[in-house]
Design an enzyme around this catalytic site. Structure first.
Site, mmCIF file in Angstrom:
data_model
loop_
_atom_site.group_PDB
_atom_site.id
_atom_site.type_symbol
_atom_site.label_atom_id
_atom_site.label_comp_id
_atom_site.label_asym_id
_atom_site.label_seq_id
_atom_site.Cartn_x
_atom_site.Cartn_y
_atom_site.Cartn_z
ATOM 1 N N LYS A 167 -15.494 -0.036 -7.794
ATOM 2 C CA LYS A 167 -16.461 -1.064 -7.363
ATOM 3 C C LYS A 167 -16.818 -0.879 -5.884
ATOM 4 O O LYS A 167 -17.997 -0.823 -5.520
ATOM 5 C CB LYS A 167 -15.883 -2.476 -7.612
ATOM 6 C CG LYS A 167 -15.590 -2.751 -9.085
ATOM 7 C CD LYS A 167 -15.059 -4.139 -9.327
ATOM 8 C CE LYS A 167 -13.679 -4.385 -8.760
ATOM 9 N NZ LYS A 167 -12.631 -3.533 -9.364
ATOM 10 N N THR A 168 -15.785 -0.751 -5.050
ATOM 11 C CA THR A 168 -16.028 -0.569 -3.611
ATOM 12 C C THR A 168 -16.735 0.762 -3.362
ATOM 13 O O THR A 168 -17.601 0.864 -2.491
ATOM 14 C CB THR A 168 -14.685 -0.594 -2.844
ATOM 15 O OG1 THR A 168 -14.006 -1.792 -3.197
ATOM 16 C CG2 THR A 168 -14.884 -0.529 -1.346
ATOM 17 N N ARG A 177 -7.960 5.162 -8.783
ATOM 18 C CA ARG A 177 -7.059 4.901 -7.650
ATOM 19 C C ARG A 177 -5.640 5.359 -7.972
ATOM 20 O O ARG A 177 -4.962 5.957 -7.139
ATOM 21 C CB ARG A 177 -7.052 3.420 -7.275
ATOM 22 C CG ARG A 177 -6.069 3.142 -6.125
ATOM 23 C CD ARG A 177 -6.073 1.718 -5.663
ATOM 24 N NE ARG A 177 -7.334 1.363 -5.060
ATOM 25 C CZ ARG A 177 -7.961 0.210 -5.259
ATOM 26 N NH1 ARG A 177 -7.424 -0.701 -6.047
ATOM 27 N NH2 ARG A 177 -9.098 -0.041 -4.662
ATOM 28 N N THR A 200 -12.839 -8.824 -9.998
ATOM 29 C CA THR A 200 -11.985 -8.429 -11.116
ATOM 30 C C THR A 200 -12.051 -9.504 -12.206
ATOM 31 O O THR A 200 -11.484 -9.338 -13.270
ATOM 32 C CB THR A 200 -10.515 -8.302 -10.643
ATOM 33 O OG1 THR A 200 -10.185 -9.478 -9.896
ATOM 34 C CG2 THR A 200 -10.315 -7.079 -9.785
ATOM 35 N N ASP A 253 -16.470 -8.396 -1.418
ATOM 36 C CA ASP A 253 -15.407 -8.052 -2.357
ATOM 37 C C ASP A 253 -14.746 -9.360 -2.821
ATOM 38 O O ASP A 253 -14.782 -10.355 -2.094
ATOM 39 C CB ASP A 253 -14.386 -7.166 -1.627
ATOM 40 C CG ASP A 253 -13.517 -6.396 -2.587
ATOM 41 O OD1 ASP A 253 -13.773 -6.445 -3.805
ATOM 42 O OD2 ASP A 253 -12.583 -5.720 -2.126
#
Ligand code: ADP
Length: 352
Positions: free
Chosen positions: A77-78, A230, A171, A122
């Protein structure tokens, strides 16, 4: 008010602000994070829709519509939010929904936004209601109402903003109010990555870290990364350290397996916490249904950690199911953990 930095902050800037520090990426993360859309692996459908939106905005010289990304942590997302402004050649401001306590916290971001620039928020589901409502006219009409003074002397001024693009990440899209969700033109859900996609990420990133890796080791790391880039990056770094310490740094399949086993990461990619979650439901709650709060309490963990970080992958792999009365384990989880079907255990057993 302490501000979040615009992209790469200079070292030493606002060193005492904890929110700021958490936003400063370690150098290696920065190296591994894709810089352009073309560097991103997977999420092909999302990618294709974004390319069209970006292309149209560029051709019409218009500001890109607001975009919402949702999905479990670590799926990009980031990364999408940082590559989009780069593709458009516009500036980026980064804010966190958790750090906004009142509308005044948001004002500097909105008034500083340059024409066509991107404001990334975020954890947007954590915005308090008052901040969320303050954001509506900013998103819709690029204006805000600011109240000056208090009581009988209070007056409201209407201020116009330069058109900007809001990118929200969450999320928990289910926690967003409908009016906020509806103000996003594009709403994109990021899903877990396939083993092949993660293997491609591991292969590229091994190159960026300057380490040699066998193709089979690449697949091994990818298949034990719970569908999450990640985690693939974290596992790769650990395996690289292990290979450097135990051997000459060249990552072979045997070294990768030994390194991941030492971290108790199993063949599905589950770590100790994931297994403890499943074992708690099986042993303490006899397979469920069990409410997530009860499971979290028993494990001495925050329910949010289980909801955000543990459960999505287990649900996806069919290791648990959600029912109106809580979570249940499935035959797949019994088999994976080596329990007999229907077996449970007393809470004093080996688990605790
Ligand atoms: P999120 O914001 O969803 O929690 P991030 O965007 O921070 O996740 O992604 C975590 C890391 O995973 C990034 O630093 C990047 O290195 C890697 N990553 C995420 N998505 C991709 C992708 N599509 N291709 C390659 N690497 C990715």
């Amino acid at each position: 008010m302490a501000r979040e930095p615009i992209l790469s902050p200079e070292d030493g800037e606002e060193p005492d602000d904890r929110r700021f520090r958490s936003r400063v990426e370690p150098e290696e993360d920065r190296v591994l994070r894709p810089q352009r859309m073309g560097d991103m692996v997977g999420q092909r459908e999302v990618f294709a829709r974004l390319e069209i939106a970006l292309d149209a905005a560029r051709k019409r010289r218009e500001t890109l519509g607001h975009i919402l990304f949702d999905g479990p942590p670590g799926l990009g997302k980031t990364t999408f939010a940082t590559v989009i402004p780069r593709e458009l050649g516009v500036s980026l401001q980064i804010a966190s929904g958790a750090a906004m306590t009142a509308p005044k916290d948001l004002i500097p971001y909105l008034t500083n936004a340059e024409e066509g620039s991107v404001l990334f928020i975020d954890e947007i589901h954590r915005l308090p209601k008052a901040v969320e409502e303050f954001l509506y006219p900013a998103m819709e009409d690029f204006r805000i109402d600011i109240t000056l003074g208090e009581g009988v002397n209070a007056r409201t001024i209407n201020m116009s903003l330069r058109p900007f693009t809001l990118i929200g990440a969450t999320t928990r899209s289910g926690l967003l109010s409908a009016p906020l969700r509806d103000r996003f033109v594009l709403r994109e859900h990021l899903d877990f990555y396939t083993v092949e996609e993660l293997a491609e990420i591991v292969r590229r990133n091994a190159g960026k870290l300057g380490c040699q890796i066998e193709a089979s080791a690449t697949t091994e790391i990818a298949s034990r990364s719970r569908g999450t880039p990640r985690l693939a990056n974290n596992r790769l770094r650990w395996v690289r350290d292990y290979a450097t310490s135990k051997a000459d740094g060249h990552i072979t399949l045997t070294l990768a397996q030994a390194a991941l086993e030492m971290q108790r990461i199993d063949r599905l990619g589950l770590d100790g916490q994931d297994r403890r979650y499943l074992e708690t439901i099986i042993r303490v709650f006899h397979g469920g249904p069990a409410g997530v709060e009860a499971v979290a309490h028993t494990m001495n963990t925050a329910p949010d950690t289980l909801i955000d970080e543990v459960e999505p992958f287990l649900l996806r792999r069919g290791l648990i199911v959600r029912t109106p009365r809580g979570r249940r384990t499935t035959p797949v989880s019994y088999e994976h953990l080596g329990f007999e079907p229907g077996q449970s255990g007393d809470p004093q057993g080996k688990l605790f």
